[in-house]
Enzyme design. Structure first.
Site, PDB file in Angstrom:
ATOM      1  N   CYS A  59       0.865  -1.193  -0.010  1.00 50.04           N
ATOM      2  CA  CYS A  59       0.053  -0.073  -0.056  1.00 50.04           C
ATOM      3  C   CYS A  59       0.842   1.065   0.066  1.00 50.04           C
ATOM      4  CB  CYS A  59      -0.860   0.052   1.159  1.00 50.04           C
ATOM      5  SG  CYS A  59      -0.263   0.080   2.674  1.00 50.04           S
ATOM      6  N   ARG A  60       0.489   2.368   0.518  1.00 56.25           N
ATOM      7  CA  ARG A  60       1.346   3.655   0.512  1.00 56.25           C
ATOM      8  C   ARG A  60       2.247   3.576   1.639  1.00 56.25           C
ATOM      9  NH1 ARG A  60       1.362   8.255   3.233  1.00 56.25           N
ATOM     10  NH2 ARG A  60       1.987  10.075   2.201  1.00 56.25           N
TER      11      ARG A  60
END
Length: 100
Positions: A59-60
């Protein structure tokens, strides 16, 4: 929970990377070959994931992918969280796909 550093993941051949961010985040920048399965859709789309491969969750920053990793492990999948997410990947100088 198993984790992997971005540079270690980049060195693997044919790694199955699952990006659990939102589509607009993925479109802005992603790892080449990563499959988009937003975290909110993971339960409904779990059948799309290969059960016979290690899944590298991204993810981020690593928080959403940690949730996804924990869920998949509970379902019997071999899942590994990418420590630091795409931010750490980018900071390590690894290639990303961005729009022109």
């Amino acid at each position: 929970m198993n984790t992997i550093q971005p540079a270690e993941l980049a060195a693997l051949e044919d790694a199955v990377i699952i990006d659990v961010r939102q589509p607009e985040e993925y479109d802005a920048a992603h790892v080449d070959g990563a499959r988009l399965v937003p975290l909110g859709e993971l339960v409904d789309r779990i059948g799309e994931l290969p059960a016979d491969s290690t899944l590298y969750m991204m993810c981020r920053s690593g928080a959403r992918s940690a949730q996804a990793t924990a869920y998949l492990e509970a379902q019997g999948y071999d899942a590994v969280n990418v420590d630091g997410g795409i931010i750490a990947w980018y900071e390590a100088g690894l290639p990303i796909v961005q729009p022109d």
